[in-house]
Every structure is written in C-alpha cells, then in structure tokens.
Design an enzyme around this catalytic site. Structure first.
Site, PDB file in Angstrom:
ATOM      1  N   PHE A 153       0.825  -1.205   0.000  1.00  0.00           N
ATOM      2  CA  PHE A 153       0.000   0.000   0.000  1.00  0.00           C
ATOM      3  C   PHE A 153       0.864   1.262   0.000  1.00  0.00           C
ATOM      4  O   PHE A 153       1.834   1.348   0.748  1.00  0.00           O
ATOM      5  CB  PHE A 153      -0.922  -0.002   1.216  1.00  0.00           C
ATOM      6  N   ARG A 166      -3.186  12.553   0.284  1.00  0.00           N
ATOM      7  CA  ARG A 166      -3.277  12.911  -1.134  1.00  0.00           C
ATOM      8  C   ARG A 166      -2.393  14.093  -1.499  1.00  0.00           C
ATOM      9  O   ARG A 166      -1.927  14.228  -2.615  1.00  0.00           O
ATOM     10  CB  ARG A 166      -4.718  13.284  -1.504  1.00  0.00           C
TER      11      ARG A 166
HETATM   12  P1  IMP Z   1      -8.021  -1.250  -8.625  1.00  0.00           P
HETATM   13  O1  IMP Z   1      -7.864  -2.368  -7.612  1.00  0.00           O
HETATM   14  O2  IMP Z   1      -7.039  -1.387  -9.748  1.00  0.00           O
HETATM   15  O3  IMP Z   1      -9.418  -1.126  -9.104  1.00  0.00           O
HETATM   16  O4  IMP Z   1      -7.687   0.083  -7.838  1.00  0.00           O
HETATM   17  C1  IMP Z   1      -8.727   0.676  -7.119  1.00  0.00           C
HETATM   18  C2  IMP Z   1      -8.378   1.927  -6.455  1.00  0.00           C
HETATM   19  O5  IMP Z   1      -7.832   1.566  -5.214  1.00  0.00           O
HETATM   20  C3  IMP Z   1      -7.355   2.856  -7.068  1.00  0.00           C
HETATM   21  O6  IMP Z   1      -7.912   3.724  -8.005  1.00  0.00           O
HETATM   22  C4  IMP Z   1      -6.929   3.610  -5.852  1.00  0.00           C
HETATM   23  O7  IMP Z   1      -7.834   4.654  -5.564  1.00  0.00           O
HETATM   24  C5  IMP Z   1      -7.008   2.563  -4.785  1.00  0.00           C
HETATM   25  N1  IMP Z   1      -5.681   1.992  -4.526  1.00  0.00           N
HETATM   26  C6  IMP Z   1      -5.159   0.847  -4.987  1.00  0.00           C
HETATM   27  N2  IMP Z   1      -3.924   0.645  -4.497  1.00  0.00           N
HETATM   28  C7  IMP Z   1      -3.673   1.700  -3.687  1.00  0.00           C
HETATM   29  C8  IMP Z   1      -2.561   2.101  -2.863  1.00  0.00           C
HETATM   30  O8  IMP Z   1      -1.511   1.427  -2.771  1.00  0.00           O
HETATM   31  N3  IMP Z   1      -2.695   3.256  -2.175  1.00  0.00           N
HETATM   32  C9  IMP Z   1      -3.802   4.033  -2.229  1.00  0.00           C
HETATM   33  N4  IMP Z   1      -4.860   3.708  -2.976  1.00  0.00           N
HETATM   34  C10 IMP Z   1      -4.803   2.551  -3.706  1.00  0.00           C
END
Ligand code: IMP
Ligand code: MG
Length: 369
Positions: A153, A166
């Site tokens: 993360f 952010r």
């Molecule tokens: P997805 O799993 O590719 O759909 O990602 C979904 C959303 O999760 C992203 O657009 C981010 O907003 C959030 N996200 C995913 N990984 C991270 C991270 O490591 N830090 C913060 N937000 C994350």
C-alpha cells in the site's frame, strides 16, 4: 517517516522520480498519437495530481476531462461496489487516453472498459503512473505504465489512506511492522544497567535482548548457531560478528509482535553496529537511540566493591580488576558513542542518584524519541 491515522509510512518514490516517469509517458504518448488531439480522462479522486502534472508536459494540443467513481448505495453495505459517473461529453470518433494514478486489481479498469464500450471511441488507451503487477487480476492491456511497484500500500501524490495523504508531493510506502522503539543500552560495569533494563522493558513493553544470555541459551540448547559459536570459543577465538548477528536475528524473529527491543551487550564494534542497522532496516525499523548510563569512575568502584562483599563474584572484589574493567569499557565503547552520535542518536543519562530518579531520567529521554 510519516504517520497517517494509525499507520506508518516510509519514503518510497521521490517527486523527481515521478516527474521523470510522467515526462517519459508524455513523450511516448505524444509520439504514438501524432497530430491528433486526444482526450485525456482522469479518474477522480486519485488521479488529480497525475493529470495536472502530465498535461503540463504534453507537448501538443489536447483536451482534459474527469470522471469519478461513486459508491453504489443500497445494495449490500458490506460490499464496496463502485460505478464510474460523470461522462457527459460525446467522445465518438476520438482517441481517449485514460490517466490513472494507480492500477491495482484492475477492478476500476474493468469499469472503465464497461463504460466506454458504447461510446464509439476511435481508440481507448490506458495510461497509469503506478502499476502493481502482482495484484493485477484482469487482462486488459495497459498501454503506458510509469513505474511498476510491489504489491504494498502506498500514499501520496493523489493517493490516500482513508482520506489522508493525497497532498504529499512524493510517494510513501506502508511500513510492514508497526512503529518500534529500539534501544541500545550502554553503561559501564556497576552503572545499574540490569536494574534499569528490567524497568524499561516493563514500562515500554520491550523485549530485552542481552547478548550474553542469548549466547548462553544457544550453547546450552545446542542450537546450530550455538554449536557454531562454541566451536570458536573452544579454540579461544572471537565469535565472528555474523554468527552473533544471526543469533540476534533469530531472537528478533521470535518476537515478531514486539513493540521494540533493548539491545544489551551489543553492538561492540562499528561492524556490529552497521549489521544491527541492517537487521532493523530489514524489519522496516531502526535503532532509535543509544542510551548510556553515565557514572563517575570513583562511584562505580565504590558500588562494585560494595556488591563484591555479597555477590561472591571474584571480579567484583579486587579494585584493580574493577578499574581495568571500567577502562576497557570506555576504550571499547568510545567508537560506538561516535557511531551513534554521528546519527544524533546518542543520549547520555546521569546514572547517579536513586533508582527511581534514574528511571525518570531514562523515561524522559525515551519519551522524546
Ligand atoms: P483497482 O484495484 O485497480 O481497481 O484500484 C482501485 C483503487 O484503489 C485505485 O484507483 C486507488 O484509488 C485505490 N488503490 C489501490 N492501491 C492503492 C494504494 O496502494 N494506495 C492508495 N490507494 C490505492
Ligand atoms: Mg484511482
């Protein structure tokens, strides 16, 4: 290191590295698209920084718009189902480039593809600043990737942890282990190290690792490392640093949930101090302080002679032996004082007074760490 809510994060990707990655992506995309005017579509909230910095680097005319993920209300509150909203512009016949801050599982990307299926765009390209290949579960093509990162993360540069982070201009990665307080405890013989270590370990919930005890334990229980150490001791040789470090490492591993450690009797050399730093780094942590109990030589001699009357330890009975041990302590630890001083981690604490007074002084130093 920073703290957001209950979690700690460490610096991971600098603003300069982000800038480089965005510049590369802008060049690559511009040369692929040529003179056509693309529409860049940012996915809010996370991508606001990426989009802003990216389009400033884009060398040709372009359009910019945003769409947003919205939580679906009223389905199952336990499931976080989200849909993209906000696409109001007619994009038929256009080349659309999705600008994402991060692609993780690819769920968001699946939504993007679903929403654009009926838009009759000329081309749909996917660009993302960060990409976690180990987490990605879809097979949509990612046309432009800035930086591949491990499946941990991150926050900063548009990305948040529960609303925070952010605004940070660079990216931080979560620390696997929670914040620890790791102390190297020093003091000449008779300074009261043992007494104070017992107190500190209770008060701060730390694990006390005394190198002497660790050696005795490993040798007595005939562990592989214990036998190895013994083979050197039996030959009258010093146990190599690496063997000692491996034993400490095993001890640290045994206490994975510890709030921190008190190292006692270690390090003794610069090489050992460096190894200890590496060991802590591997745990996503660090040595926070070397705390040294400072006691005047004459007082130490007096205390040890007094102890010698009842302890039965022959090395406590002879004043010249006592003085030798004290001198040797200072000779050996001077380099370590320098080592930790250079990192601004050396704290000398006055070790003269009542036990309670000294523990208060130690706590004051530790609470400021
Ligand atoms: P997805 O799993 O590719 O759909 O990602 C979904 C959303 O999760 C992203 O657009 C981010 O907003 C959030 N996200 C995913 N990984 C991270 C991270 O490591 N830090 C913060 N937000 C994350
Ligand atoms: Mg996002």
């Amino acid at each position: 290191m920073i703290k957001l809510h209950d979690k700690y994060f460490k610096p991971f990707i600098s603003a300069a590295q982000i800038d480089d990655a965005l510049a590369r992506m802008a060049d690559e995309i511009a040369s692929d698209i040529g003179d056509e005017v693309p529409v860049f579509v940012g996915i809010l909230n996370g991508s606001f920084m990426v989009v802003s910095d990216f389009v400033k680097k884009y060398p040709k005319p372009c359009e910019v718009t945003f769409i947003k993920l919205a939580s679906y209300e009223g389905v199952k509150s336990t499931e976080d189902i989200q849909r993209l909203i906000g696409l109001t512009q007619d994009l038929s016949g256009r080349t659309v480039v999705i600008l994402e801050d991060i692609i993780d599982t690819g769920n968001t990307l699946a939504e993007v593809h679903r929403i654009f299926k009926n838009e009759n765009v000329k081309a749909l390209k996917i660009a993302t600043l960060f990409y976690k290949p180990e987490a990605y579960k879809k097979d949509f093509k990612l046309h432009y990737v800035g930086i591949e990162i491990p499946n941990k993360f991150i926050v900063g540069y548009g990305l948040d942890y529960d609303g925070l982070g952010r605004n940070l201009p660079e990216v931080y990665q979560i620390k696997e282990t929670q914040h620890m307080t790791n102390l190297v405890l020093f003091g000449p013989p008779g300074a009261g190290k043992g007494t104070q270590a017992n107190f500190l370990k209770e008060k701060y919930n730390l694990v006390h690792i005394s190198t002497g005890d660790v050696f005795r334990f490993n040798i007595k229980n005939e562990t592989a490392l214990g036998m190895l150490a013994k083979s050197f001791i039996d030959k009258g040789e010093l146990v190599p640093d690496q063997v000692t470090i491996d034993m400490l490492n095993a001890e640290v591993e045994k206490n994975a949930d510890a709030k921190g450690f008190i190292f006692d009797g270690f390090p003794r050399t610069n090489a050992q101090a460096e190894s200890l730093d590496k060991l802590m780094e591997a745990k996503d942590s660090q040595i926070n302080a070397m705390i040294a109990l400072e006691v005047d030589d004459e007082i130490l001699v007096g205390r040890l002679l007094e102890r010698g009357k009842t302890s039965g330890r022959p090395d406590d009975a002879d004043e010249s032996i006592i003085r030798n041990r004290i001198t040797e302590y200072y000779n050996k630890t001077a380099i370590l004082k320098d080592y930790y001083n250079a990192q601004e981690k050396y704290f000398g604490v006055d070790g003269v007074g009542s036990i309670e007074d000294i523990t208060v002084r130690l706590s004051t130093a530790i609470d400021k760490l």
